[in-house]
Design an enzyme around this catalytic site. Structure first.
Site, PDB file in Angstrom:
ATOM      1  N   GLY A 129       0.813  -1.229   0.000  1.00 56.01           N
ATOM      2  CA  GLY A 129       0.000   0.000   0.000  1.00 56.01           C
ATOM      3  C   GLY A 129       0.834   1.260   0.000  1.00 56.01           C
ATOM      4  O   GLY A 129       0.713   2.106   0.892  1.00 56.01           O
ATOM      5  N   SER A 170       1.143   3.449  -2.791  1.00 50.56           N
ATOM      6  CA  SER A 170       0.836   4.380  -3.889  1.00 50.56           C
ATOM      7  C   SER A 170       0.536   5.780  -3.373  1.00 50.56           C
ATOM      8  O   SER A 170       0.554   6.754  -4.127  1.00 50.56           O
ATOM      9  CB  SER A 170      -0.349   3.848  -4.703  1.00 50.56           C
ATOM     10  OG  SER A 170      -1.372   3.383  -3.853  1.00 50.56           O
ATOM     11  N   ARG A 171       0.222   5.886  -2.069  1.00 52.09           N
ATOM     12  CA  ARG A 171      -0.059   7.213  -1.495  1.00 52.09           C
ATOM     13  C   ARG A 171       0.116   7.155   0.025  1.00 52.09           C
ATOM     14  O   ARG A 171       0.411   6.093   0.580  1.00 52.09           O
ATOM     15  CB  ARG A 171      -1.474   7.684  -1.872  1.00 52.09           C
ATOM     16  CG  ARG A 171      -2.563   6.689  -1.540  1.00 52.09           C
ATOM     17  CD  ARG A 171      -3.854   7.033  -2.282  1.00 52.09           C
ATOM     18  NE  ARG A 171      -4.746   5.902  -2.358  1.00 52.09           N
ATOM     19  CZ  ARG A 171      -5.683   5.624  -1.459  1.00 52.09           C
ATOM     20  NH1 ARG A 171      -5.857   6.406  -0.413  1.00 52.09           N
ATOM     21  NH2 ARG A 171      -6.456   4.574  -1.605  1.00 52.09           N
ATOM     22  N   TYR A 211     -12.152  -1.496  12.531  1.00 51.96           N
ATOM     23  CA  TYR A 211     -10.770  -1.019  12.370  1.00 51.96           C
ATOM     24  C   TYR A 211      -9.947  -1.275  13.644  1.00 51.96           C
ATOM     25  O   TYR A 211      -8.815  -1.764  13.588  1.00 51.96           O
ATOM     26  CB  TYR A 211     -10.822   0.472  12.044  1.00 51.96           C
ATOM     27  CG  TYR A 211      -9.490   1.116  11.722  1.00 51.96           C
ATOM     28  CD1 TYR A 211      -8.896   0.962  10.479  1.00 51.96           C
ATOM     29  CD2 TYR A 211      -8.833   1.904  12.670  1.00 51.96           C
ATOM     30  CE1 TYR A 211      -7.683   1.568  10.177  1.00 51.96           C
ATOM     31  CE2 TYR A 211      -7.626   2.522  12.379  1.00 51.96           C
ATOM     32  CZ  TYR A 211      -7.053   2.354  11.134  1.00 51.96           C
ATOM     33  OH  TYR A 211      -5.857   2.950  10.851  1.00 51.96           O
ATOM     34  N   LYS A 257      -6.605  -3.586  14.062  1.00 50.11           N
ATOM     35  CA  LYS A 257      -5.316  -3.014  14.467  1.00 50.11           C
ATOM     36  C   LYS A 257      -4.830  -3.587  15.805  1.00 50.11           C
ATOM     37  O   LYS A 257      -3.627  -3.702  16.044  1.00 50.11           O
ATOM     38  CB  LYS A 257      -5.418  -1.486  14.534  1.00 50.11           C
ATOM     39  CG  LYS A 257      -5.684  -0.831  13.180  1.00 50.11           C
ATOM     40  CD  LYS A 257      -4.555  -1.108  12.197  1.00 50.11           C
ATOM     41  CE  LYS A 257      -4.740  -0.424  10.866  1.00 50.11           C
ATOM     42  NZ  LYS A 257      -3.658  -0.729   9.915  1.00 50.11           N
TER      43      LYS A 257
HETATM   44  P1  NAP Z   1      -4.276   5.773   2.523  1.00 47.67           P
HETATM   45  O1  NAP Z   1      -3.749   7.130   2.229  1.00 47.67           O
HETATM   46  O2  NAP Z   1      -5.741   5.528   2.404  1.00 47.67           O
HETATM   47  O3  NAP Z   1      -3.476   4.707   1.613  1.00 47.67           O
HETATM   48  C1  NAP Z   1      -3.791   3.340   1.684  1.00 47.67           C
HETATM   49  C2  NAP Z   1      -2.843   2.541   0.814  1.00 47.67           C
HETATM   50  O4  NAP Z   1      -3.191   1.146   0.928  1.00 47.67           O
HETATM   51  C3  NAP Z   1      -2.959   2.882  -0.671  1.00 47.67           C
HETATM   52  O5  NAP Z   1      -1.684   2.768  -1.256  1.00 47.67           O
HETATM   53  C4  NAP Z   1      -3.889   1.791  -1.216  1.00 47.67           C
HETATM   54  O6  NAP Z   1      -3.695   1.499  -2.596  1.00 47.67           O
HETATM   55  C5  NAP Z   1      -3.443   0.608  -0.374  1.00 47.67           C
HETATM   56  N1  NAP Z   1      -4.441  -0.453  -0.292  1.00 47.67           N
HETATM   57  C6  NAP Z   1      -5.741  -0.357   0.082  1.00 47.67           C
HETATM   58  N2  NAP Z   1      -6.324  -1.571   0.025  1.00 47.67           N
HETATM   59  C7  NAP Z   1      -5.377  -2.443  -0.408  1.00 47.67           C
HETATM   60  C8  NAP Z   1      -5.359  -3.837  -0.675  1.00 47.67           C
HETATM   61  N3  NAP Z   1      -6.448  -4.597  -0.527  1.00 47.67           N
HETATM   62  N4  NAP Z   1      -4.198  -4.387  -1.109  1.00 47.67           N
HETATM   63  C9  NAP Z   1      -3.090  -3.641  -1.288  1.00 47.67           C
HETATM   64  N5  NAP Z   1      -3.043  -2.322  -1.041  1.00 47.67           N
HETATM   65  C10 NAP Z   1      -4.172  -1.735  -0.615  1.00 47.67           C
HETATM   66  O7  NAP Z   1      -3.894   5.322   4.024  1.00 47.67           O
HETATM   67  P2  NAP Z   1      -2.779   5.885   5.045  1.00 47.67           P
HETATM   68  O8  NAP Z   1      -3.386   6.947   5.869  1.00 47.67           O
HETATM   69  O9  NAP Z   1      -1.500   6.153   4.322  1.00 47.67           O
HETATM   70  O10 NAP Z   1      -2.611   4.612   6.010  1.00 47.67           O
HETATM   71  C11 NAP Z   1      -1.600   3.632   5.806  1.00 47.67           C
HETATM   72  C12 NAP Z   1      -1.625   2.665   6.982  1.00 47.67           C
HETATM   73  O11 NAP Z   1      -1.422   3.368   8.213  1.00 47.67           O
HETATM   74  C13 NAP Z   1      -2.952   1.932   7.128  1.00 47.67           C
HETATM   75  O12 NAP Z   1      -2.726   0.610   7.570  1.00 47.67           O
HETATM   76  C14 NAP Z   1      -3.662   2.730   8.201  1.00 47.67           C
HETATM   77  O13 NAP Z   1      -4.619   1.967   8.882  1.00 47.67           O
HETATM   78  C15 NAP Z   1      -2.485   3.102   9.097  1.00 47.67           C
HETATM   79  N6  NAP Z   1      -2.748   4.272   9.945  1.00 47.67           N
HETATM   80  C16 NAP Z   1      -3.042   5.487   9.404  1.00 47.67           C
HETATM   81  C17 NAP Z   1      -3.247   6.569  10.250  1.00 47.67           C
HETATM   82  C18 NAP Z   1      -3.544   7.936   9.727  1.00 47.67           C
HETATM   83  O14 NAP Z   1      -3.809   8.821  10.563  1.00 47.67           O
HETATM   84  N7  NAP Z   1      -3.507   8.180   8.438  1.00 47.67           N
HETATM   85  C19 NAP Z   1      -3.177   6.397  11.629  1.00 47.67           C
HETATM   86  C20 NAP Z   1      -2.885   5.148  12.145  1.00 47.67           C
HETATM   87  C21 NAP Z   1      -2.658   4.090  11.293  1.00 47.67           C
HETATM   88  P3  NAP Z   1      -4.576   2.251  -3.755  1.00 47.67           P
HETATM   89  O15 NAP Z   1      -4.039   3.664  -3.827  1.00 47.67           O
HETATM   90  O16 NAP Z   1      -4.295   1.486  -4.998  1.00 47.67           O
HETATM   91  O17 NAP Z   1      -6.002   2.204  -3.293  1.00 47.67           O
END
Ligand code: NAP
Length: 248
Positions: free
Chosen positions: A13, A15-16, A156, A160
């Site tokens: 994951g 890509s962003r 969620y 986690k």
């Molecule tokens: P995000 O911006 O929504 O990015 C999610 C990434 O996961 C994207 O690259 C997406 O690919 C990929 N993805 C989604 N479903 C997938 C699948 N089935 N198989 C492979 N790749 C998949 O999320 P983020 O905020 O960067 O979060 C990244 C991680 O950190 C997650 O596990 C999230 O729970 C955790 N997290 C985030 C926060 C926060 O505040 N942002 C806090 C705590 C934990 P596509 O672009 O192709 O859809």
């Protein structure tokens, strides 16, 4: 100083958001980077080029982390393409928020599959090669929500929190072969995932954080560089909170 020279990492994951931030910091530190995405093919192509700009090998793979067979195939392909694998970062994740009263069975299962089962899938897939080479670092992306729970996020939070138990168990099973497994629990990191939230909620969160700001993908990426590198050679089974002091 480059901390990851001659290491190859697989980041799910990327890509962003946080995953992309990790891929960039890893390349900056000299790591070769294999990464996955679900649907963002164009963003993945662009990231490949950006990473190659650091003089490392980089490749994006479309692969659904929730699919067991796809994870096996992915790791086989990465090892063939890169010649080895030293670090796995299970970062892919989604949210499907709703109060328990309203949440559907489908939305519960989906979040568990993408966030938790994916960690099992990928860890299973890297197990044999890492055991054989007697080294490896696995980093699992949990969340502050997995540590303390959150109203409206039962699916969620369960996924986690499940990652934390999985991480400690893997650390116990693989320690004797020098394969380490740690978790990171980010707090509020400003990405597309959090851009969906109500702005008032976001302001009140920022205010309640001791460091008085949301985190950046780079803040999380720096913790991953540490846990992926030999600087953390004696650290396994831990959860590192990257949350500006939120849980203090
Ligand atoms: P995000 O911006 O929504 O990015 C999610 C990434 O996961 C994207 O690259 C997406 O690919 C990929 N993805 C989604 N479903 C997938 C699948 N089935 N198989 C492979 N790749 C998949 O999320 P983020 O905020 O960067 O979060 C990244 C991680 O950190 C997650 O596990 C999230 O729970 C955790 N997290 C985030 C926060 C926060 O505040 N942002 C806090 C705590 C934990 P596509 O672009 O192709 O859809």
């Amino acid at each position: 100083m480059k901390l990851l020279e001659n290491k190859t990492a697989l980041i799910t994951g990327a890509s962003r958001g946080i995953g992309k931030g990790i891929a960039m910091e890893f390349a900056r530190h000299g790591a070769h980077v294999a990464f996955t995405y679900n649907a963002s093919a164009e963003a993945a192509k662009a990231l490949e080029a950006e990473l190659e700009g650091f003089g490392v090998k980089a490749r994006g793979y479309q692969s659904n982390a929730a699919d067991f067979d796809a994870a096996q195939q992915l790791v086989k392909d990465v090892i063939e393409d890169f010649g080895g694998l030293d670090i796995l970062i299970n970062n892919a994740g989604i949210t499907k928020d709703n109060l328990l009263m309203r949440i559907s069975e489908e939305d519960f299962d989906k979040v568990i599959e993408v966030n938790l089962k994916s960690v099992f899938n990928l860890t299973k897939a890297v197990l044999r090669p890492m055991l054989k080479q007697r080294s490896g670092s696995i980093i699992n992306m949990s969340s502050v929500v997995g540590v303390k729970g959150n109203a409206g996020q039962t699916n969620y939070a369960a996924s986690k929190a499940g990652i934390l138990g999985f991480t400690k168990s893997v650390a116990l099973e693989l320690g004797s072969r020098n394969v380490r497994c740690n978790a990171i629990a980010p707090g509020f990191i400003e990405t597309e995932m959090t851009a969906k939230l109500d702005p008032k909620t976001v302001d009140s969160w920022r205010d309640s954080i001791p460091l008085k700001r949301g985190g950046t993908p780079e803040d999380v990426a720096n913790a991953c560089v540490f846990l992926g590198s030999d600087m953390s050679a004696y650290i396994t089974g831990q959860t590192l909170n990257v949350d500006g002091g939120m849980l203090t």
